[in-house]
Write a protein that holds these residues in place. Structure first.
Motif, PDB file in Angstrom:
ATOM      1  N   VAL A  11     -75.067  41.045  10.499  1.00  0.00           N
ATOM      2  CA  VAL A  11     -75.989  42.160  10.716  1.00  0.00           C
ATOM      3  C   VAL A  11     -75.882  42.704  12.138  1.00  0.00           C
ATOM      4  N   THR A  12     -75.749  41.841  13.123  1.00  0.00           N
ATOM      5  CA  THR A  12     -75.652  42.275  14.521  1.00  0.00           C
ATOM      6  C   THR A  12     -74.399  43.115  14.724  1.00  0.00           C
ATOM      7  N   SER A  13     -73.295  42.666  14.206  1.00  0.00           N
ATOM      8  CA  SER A  13     -72.032  43.406  14.330  1.00  0.00           C
ATOM      9  C   SER A  13     -72.154  44.792  13.693  1.00  0.00           C
ATOM     10  N   ARG A  14     -72.767  44.852  12.506  1.00  0.00           N
ATOM     11  CA  ARG A  14     -72.956  46.156  11.822  1.00  0.00           C
ATOM     12  C   ARG A  14     -73.816  47.084  12.666  1.00  0.00           C
ATOM     13  N   LYS A  15     -74.890  46.563  13.203  1.00  0.00           N
ATOM     14  CA  LYS A  15     -75.804  47.391  14.003  1.00  0.00           C
ATOM     15  C   LYS A  15     -75.118  47.902  15.274  1.00  0.00           C
ATOM     16  N   VAL A  16     -74.361  47.043  15.939  1.00  0.00           N
ATOM     17  CA  VAL A  16     -73.679  47.449  17.171  1.00  0.00           C
ATOM     18  C   VAL A  16     -72.676  48.557  16.861  1.00  0.00           C
ATOM     19  N   LEU A  17     -71.867  48.364  15.821  1.00  0.00           N
ATOM     20  CA  LEU A  17     -70.889  49.393  15.452  1.00  0.00           C
ATOM     21  C   LEU A  17     -71.583  50.692  15.061  1.00  0.00           C
ATOM     22  N   ALA A  18     -72.602  50.592  14.236  1.00  0.00           N
ATOM     23  CA  ALA A  18     -73.309  51.793  13.772  1.00  0.00           C
ATOM     24  C   ALA A  18     -73.925  52.552  14.935  1.00  0.00           C
ATOM     25  N   SER A  19     -74.511  51.833  15.887  1.00  0.00           N
ATOM     26  CA  SER A  19     -75.154  52.503  17.024  1.00  0.00           C
ATOM     27  C   SER A  19     -74.150  53.306  17.841  1.00  0.00           C
ATOM     28  N   ARG A  20     -72.907  52.901  17.825  1.00  0.00           N
ATOM     29  CA  ARG A  20     -71.886  53.590  18.606  1.00  0.00           C
ATOM     30  C   ARG A  20     -71.218  54.731  17.831  1.00  0.00           C
ATOM     31  N   LEU A  21     -71.490  54.821  16.546  1.00  0.00           N
ATOM     32  CA  LEU A  21     -70.805  55.819  15.723  1.00  0.00           C
ATOM     33  C   LEU A  21     -71.722  56.839  15.042  1.00  0.00           C
ATOM     34  N   THR A  22     -73.023  56.597  15.054  1.00  0.00           N
ATOM     35  CA  THR A  22     -73.941  57.450  14.293  1.00  0.00           C
ATOM     36  C   THR A  22     -74.015  58.894  14.787  1.00  0.00           C
ATOM     37  N   GLU A  24     -71.491  60.796  15.437  1.00  0.00           N
ATOM     38  CA  GLU A  24     -70.385  61.560  14.863  1.00  0.00           C
ATOM     39  C   GLU A  24     -70.164  61.316  13.375  1.00  0.00           C
ATOM     40  N   TYR A  25     -70.717  60.219  12.842  1.00  0.00           N
ATOM     41  CA  TYR A  25     -70.438  59.852  11.458  1.00  0.00           C
ATOM     42  C   TYR A  25     -71.704  59.385  10.746  1.00  0.00           C
ATOM     43  N   ASN A  26     -71.721  59.583   9.422  1.00  0.00           N
ATOM     44  CA  ASN A  26     -72.700  58.900   8.587  1.00  0.00           C
ATOM     45  C   ASN A  26     -72.166  57.495   8.381  1.00  0.00           C
ATOM     46  N   ILE A  27     -73.056  56.528   8.385  1.00  0.00           N
ATOM     47  CA  ILE A  27     -72.645  55.135   8.249  1.00  0.00           C
ATOM     48  C   ILE A  27     -73.283  54.542   6.999  1.00  0.00           C
ATOM     49  N   VAL A  28     -72.457  53.864   6.185  1.00  0.00           N
ATOM     50  CA  VAL A  28     -72.964  53.076   5.062  1.00  0.00           C
ATOM     51  C   VAL A  28     -72.476  51.644   5.254  1.00  0.00           C
ATOM     52  N   PHE A  29     -73.247  50.701   4.710  1.00  0.00           N
ATOM     53  CA  PHE A  29     -72.950  49.291   4.936  1.00  0.00           C
ATOM     54  C   PHE A  29     -72.712  48.557   3.628  1.00  0.00           C
ATOM     55  N   ALA A  30     -71.877  47.518   3.715  1.00  0.00           N
ATOM     56  CA  ALA A  30     -71.706  46.562   2.622  1.00  0.00           C
ATOM     57  C   ALA A  30     -71.757  45.170   3.229  1.00  0.00           C
ATOM     58  N   ASP A  31     -72.608  44.304   2.649  1.00  0.00           N
ATOM     59  CA  ASP A  31     -72.738  42.922   3.128  1.00  0.00           C
ATOM     60  C   ASP A  31     -71.631  42.026   2.579  1.00  0.00           C
ATOM     61  N   ASP A  32     -71.057  42.429   1.447  1.00  0.00           N
ATOM     62  CA  ASP A  32     -70.053  41.581   0.810  1.00  0.00           C
ATOM     63  C   ASP A  32     -68.990  42.444   0.133  1.00  0.00           C
ATOM     64  N   GLY A  33     -67.974  41.781  -0.383  1.00  0.00           N
ATOM     65  CA  GLY A  33     -66.848  42.480  -0.982  1.00  0.00           C
ATOM     66  C   GLY A  33     -67.197  43.270  -2.231  1.00  0.00           C
ATOM     67  N   ASN A  34     -68.097  42.744  -3.046  1.00  0.00           N
ATOM     68  CA  ASN A  34     -68.477  43.472  -4.269  1.00  0.00           C
ATOM     69  C   ASN A  34     -69.171  44.789  -3.936  1.00  0.00           C
ATOM     70  N   GLN A  35     -70.081  44.746  -2.965  1.00  0.00           N
ATOM     71  CA  GLN A  35     -70.742  45.988  -2.536  1.00  0.00           C
ATOM     72  C   GLN A  35     -69.715  46.968  -1.978  1.00  0.00           C
ATOM     73  N   ALA A  36     -68.765  46.450  -1.222  1.00  0.00           N
ATOM     74  CA  ALA A  36     -67.732  47.322  -0.637  1.00  0.00           C
ATOM     75  C   ALA A  36     -66.943  48.034  -1.729  1.00  0.00           C
ATOM     76  N   VAL A  37     -66.513  47.302  -2.744  1.00  0.00           N
ATOM     77  CA  VAL A  37     -65.740  47.904  -3.840  1.00  0.00           C
ATOM     78  C   VAL A  37     -66.570  48.967  -4.556  1.00  0.00           C
ATOM     79  N   GLU A  38     -67.852  48.675  -4.771  1.00  0.00           N
ATOM     80  CA  GLU A  38     -68.728  49.652  -5.433  1.00  0.00           C
ATOM     81  C   GLU A  38     -68.852  50.934  -4.599  1.00  0.00           C
ATOM     82  N   ILE A  39     -69.025  50.789  -3.298  1.00  0.00           N
ATOM     83  CA  ILE A  39     -69.136  51.953  -2.414  1.00  0.00           C
ATOM     84  C   ILE A  39     -67.810  52.719  -2.365  1.00  0.00           C
ATOM     85  N   ILE A  40     -66.709  51.997  -2.276  1.00  0.00           N
ATOM     86  CA  ILE A  40     -65.389  52.642  -2.241  1.00  0.00           C
ATOM     87  C   ILE A  40     -65.169  53.460  -3.512  1.00  0.00           C
ATOM     88  N   ASN A  41     -65.593  52.918  -4.654  1.00  0.00           N
ATOM     89  CA  ASN A  41     -65.420  53.621  -5.939  1.00  0.00           C
ATOM     90  C   ASN A  41     -66.336  54.823  -6.094  1.00  0.00           C
TER      91      ASN A  41
END
Length: 192
Positions: A11-22, A24-41
Protein backbone atom coordinates in the motif's frame (compact mmCIF):
# COMPACT_ATOMS: atom_id res chain seq x y z
CA UNK A 1 -6.23 12.11 -19.06
CA UNK A 2 -4.40 8.80 -19.62
CA UNK A 3 -4.69 6.00 -17.07
CA UNK A 4 -1.87 4.06 -15.42
CA UNK A 5 -2.40 0.77 -13.59
CA UNK A 6 -0.22 0.20 -10.52
CA UNK A 7 0.00 -3.48 -9.57
CA UNK A 8 1.52 -3.80 -6.11
CA UNK A 9 0.34 -5.35 -2.87
CA UNK A 10 2.41 -2.82 -0.89
CA UNK A 11 0.00 0.00 0.00
CA UNK A 12 2.81 2.45 0.82
CA UNK A 13 4.52 1.86 -2.52
CA UNK A 14 1.21 2.40 -4.38
CA UNK A 15 0.52 5.63 -2.51
CA UNK A 16 4.02 7.02 -3.10
CA UNK A 17 3.86 6.26 -6.83
CA UNK A 18 0.32 7.61 -7.16
CA UNK A 19 1.18 10.84 -5.34
CA UNK A 20 3.92 11.50 -7.88
CA UNK A 21 1.78 10.76 -10.93
CA UNK A 22 -1.75 11.99 -10.19
CA UNK A 23 -1.15 15.43 -11.71
CA UNK A 24 -0.63 13.94 -15.17
CA UNK A 25 -2.41 10.58 -15.05
CA UNK A 26 -5.47 8.83 -13.70
CA UNK A 27 -4.31 6.04 -11.43
CA UNK A 28 -5.99 2.67 -10.83
CA UNK A 29 -4.70 0.02 -8.45
CA UNK A 30 -4.56 -3.76 -8.27
CA UNK A 31 -3.53 -5.54 -5.05
CA UNK A 32 -2.99 -8.88 -6.78
CA UNK A 33 -2.57 -10.53 -10.15
CA UNK A 34 -6.23 -11.45 -10.62
CA UNK A 35 -7.34 -7.85 -10.12
CA UNK A 36 -4.63 -6.72 -12.53
CA UNK A 37 -5.83 -9.10 -15.27
CA UNK A 38 -9.42 -7.94 -14.76
CA UNK A 39 -8.40 -4.27 -15.05
CA UNK A 40 -6.20 -4.96 -18.08
CA UNK A 41 -9.15 -6.71 -19.79
CA UNK A 42 -11.75 -4.07 -18.94
CA UNK A 43 -9.96 -0.72 -18.86
CA UNK A 44 -8.20 1.58 -21.25
CA UNK A 45 -4.76 2.00 -19.75
CA UNK A 46 -1.57 3.38 -21.29
CA UNK A 47 0.97 1.88 -18.90
CA UNK A 48 1.33 -0.69 -16.11
CA UNK A 49 3.69 -0.24 -13.16
CA UNK A 50 4.06 -3.71 -11.68
CA UNK A 51 5.74 -5.40 -8.78
CA UNK A 52 6.29 -9.02 -9.86
CA UNK A 53 5.83 -10.27 -6.27
CA UNK A 54 2.06 -9.92 -6.02
CA UNK A 55 -0.35 -12.57 -4.70
CA UNK A 56 -2.62 -14.88 -6.72
CA UNK A 57 -0.96 -14.35 -10.13
CA UNK A 58 2.66 -13.29 -10.21
CA UNK A 59 3.92 -10.50 -12.42
CA UNK A 60 5.46 -13.11 -14.73
CA UNK A 61 2.09 -14.85 -15.07
CA UNK A 62 0.46 -11.51 -15.85
CA UNK A 63 3.13 -10.92 -18.52
CA UNK A 64 2.41 -14.37 -19.99
CA UNK A 65 -1.30 -13.49 -20.07
CA UNK A 66 -0.54 -10.20 -21.82
CA UNK A 67 1.80 -11.86 -24.33
CA UNK A 68 -0.78 -14.53 -25.18
CA UNK A 69 -3.22 -11.77 -26.18
CA UNK A 70 -0.53 -9.46 -27.64
CA UNK A 71 -1.53 -6.78 -25.13
CA UNK A 72 2.13 -6.13 -24.32
CA UNK A 73 2.59 -4.79 -27.86
CA UNK A 74 0.30 -1.86 -27.01
CA UNK A 75 0.59 -1.43 -23.25
CA UNK A 76 4.08 -1.10 -21.73
CA UNK A 77 4.92 -2.68 -18.40
CA UNK A 78 7.42 -1.02 -16.08
CA UNK A 79 8.79 -3.25 -13.36
CA UNK A 80 8.86 -1.90 -9.79
CA UNK A 81 11.90 -3.39 -8.04
CA UNK A 82 14.62 -2.92 -5.51
CA UNK A 83 18.30 -3.13 -6.35
CA UNK A 84 18.46 -6.64 -4.88
CA UNK A 85 15.84 -7.99 -7.33
CA UNK A 86 18.35 -8.99 -10.03
CA UNK A 87 16.60 -12.28 -10.80
CA UNK A 88 13.26 -10.45 -11.20
CA UNK A 89 14.86 -7.78 -13.37
CA UNK A 90 16.33 -10.41 -15.73
CA UNK A 91 13.09 -12.41 -15.73
CA UNK A 92 11.15 -9.20 -16.35
CA UNK A 93 13.15 -8.27 -19.43
CA UNK A 94 12.87 -11.84 -20.71
CA UNK A 95 9.10 -11.63 -20.19
CA UNK A 96 8.86 -8.37 -22.13
CA UNK A 97 8.90 -5.44 -19.71
CA UNK A 98 9.60 -2.06 -21.29
CA UNK A 99 11.60 -0.58 -18.41
CA UNK A 100 12.04 -0.65 -14.65
CA UNK A 101 12.03 1.76 -11.74
CA UNK A 102 13.88 1.23 -8.45
CA UNK A 103 12.85 1.75 -4.88
CA UNK A 104 13.36 4.20 -3.25
CA UNK A 105 11.59 6.22 -5.93
CA UNK A 106 13.13 9.34 -7.42
CA UNK A 107 10.45 11.73 -8.72
CA UNK A 108 12.35 12.95 -11.78
CA UNK A 109 13.50 9.50 -12.87
CA UNK A 110 10.06 7.96 -12.37
CA UNK A 111 8.25 10.66 -14.33
CA UNK A 112 10.80 10.71 -17.17
CA UNK A 113 10.88 6.94 -17.55
CA UNK A 114 7.11 6.61 -17.49
CA UNK A 115 6.56 9.55 -19.87
CA UNK A 116 9.22 8.27 -22.29
CA UNK A 117 7.88 4.71 -22.33
CA UNK A 118 4.29 5.88 -22.82
CA UNK A 119 5.32 8.24 -25.62
CA UNK A 120 7.29 5.50 -27.38
CA UNK A 121 4.45 2.99 -27.10
CA UNK A 122 1.92 5.54 -28.40
CA UNK A 123 4.18 6.18 -31.39
CA UNK A 124 4.54 2.43 -31.87
CA UNK A 125 0.75 2.05 -31.71
CA UNK A 126 0.31 4.75 -34.38
CA UNK A 127 2.93 3.10 -36.58
CA UNK A 128 1.21 -0.28 -36.23
CA UNK A 129 -2.17 1.27 -37.03
CA UNK A 130 -0.72 3.05 -40.08
CA UNK A 131 0.95 -0.17 -41.20
CA UNK A 132 -2.35 -2.01 -40.91
CA UNK A 133 -4.12 0.69 -42.94
CA UNK A 134 -1.40 0.57 -45.59
CA UNK A 135 -1.59 -3.23 -45.80
CA UNK A 136 -5.38 -3.03 -46.28
CA UNK A 137 -4.93 -0.35 -48.95
CA UNK A 138 -2.33 -2.51 -50.70
CA UNK A 139 -4.71 -5.47 -50.74
CA UNK A 140 -7.44 -3.24 -52.19
CA UNK A 141 -5.04 -1.92 -54.85
CA UNK A 142 -4.01 -5.45 -55.79
CA UNK A 143 -7.65 -6.51 -56.10
CA UNK A 144 -8.41 -3.45 -58.24
CA UNK A 145 -5.39 -4.14 -60.45
CA UNK A 146 -6.45 -7.78 -60.84
CA UNK A 147 -9.96 -6.66 -61.85
CA UNK A 148 -8.55 -4.20 -64.39
CA UNK A 149 -6.22 -6.84 -65.80
CA UNK A 150 -9.07 -9.36 -66.15
CA UNK A 151 -11.23 -6.72 -67.81
CA UNK A 152 -8.49 -5.81 -70.29
CA UNK A 153 -7.81 -9.45 -71.11
CA UNK A 154 -11.51 -10.05 -71.79
CA UNK A 155 -11.84 -6.84 -73.81
CA UNK A 156 -8.77 -7.73 -75.85
CA UNK A 157 -10.24 -11.13 -76.62
CA UNK A 158 -13.68 -9.68 -77.38
CA UNK A 159 -12.20 -7.17 -79.80
CA UNK A 160 -9.56 -9.44 -81.35
CA UNK A 161 -11.90 -12.31 -82.34
CA UNK A 162 -14.31 -10.18 -84.43
CA UNK A 163 -11.41 -8.24 -85.91
CA UNK A 164 -9.71 -11.46 -87.00
CA UNK A 165 -12.97 -12.50 -88.67
CA UNK A 166 -13.18 -9.18 -90.50
CA UNK A 167 -9.55 -9.37 -91.57
CA UNK A 168 -9.94 -12.99 -92.65
CA UNK A 169 -13.07 -12.31 -94.73
CA UNK A 170 -11.43 -9.25 -96.27
CA UNK A 171 -8.40 -11.34 -97.19
CA UNK A 172 -10.62 -14.00 -98.75
CA UNK A 173 -12.59 -11.36 -100.68
CA UNK A 174 -9.36 -9.77 -101.83
CA UNK A 175 -7.97 -13.12 -103.01
CA UNK A 176 -11.24 -13.81 -104.84
CA UNK A 177 -11.38 -10.52 -106.74
CA UNK A 178 -11.29 -12.35 -110.05
CA UNK A 179 -14.25 -14.47 -108.91
CA UNK A 180 -16.77 -11.71 -108.16
CA UNK A 181 -19.45 -14.06 -106.85
CA UNK A 182 -17.13 -15.50 -104.16
CA UNK A 183 -15.93 -12.02 -103.29
CA UNK A 184 -19.54 -10.81 -102.86
CA UNK A 185 -20.32 -13.81 -100.60
CA UNK A 186 -17.33 -12.96 -98.35
CA UNK A 187 -18.19 -9.27 -98.27
CA UNK A 188 -21.82 -10.09 -97.52
CA UNK A 189 -20.72 -12.23 -94.56
CA UNK A 190 -18.83 -9.26 -93.19
CA UNK A 191 -21.95 -7.12 -93.12
CA UNK A 192 -23.90 -9.65 -91.04
Amino acid sequence: MNTILIVDDNVTSRKVLASRLTEEYNIVFADDGNQAVEIINNSSIVCILMNFNVPKLSGLEIMDFMKSRKINEYIPVILICSDSDKKYIRAGYEAGIADMIHRPFDNIIIKKRIDNVIRLYMQKRKLLENREKMEKALVSEREALQSKTSFLINMSHDIRVPMLTVVGMAELAKSSLFDKEKALVYLERLST
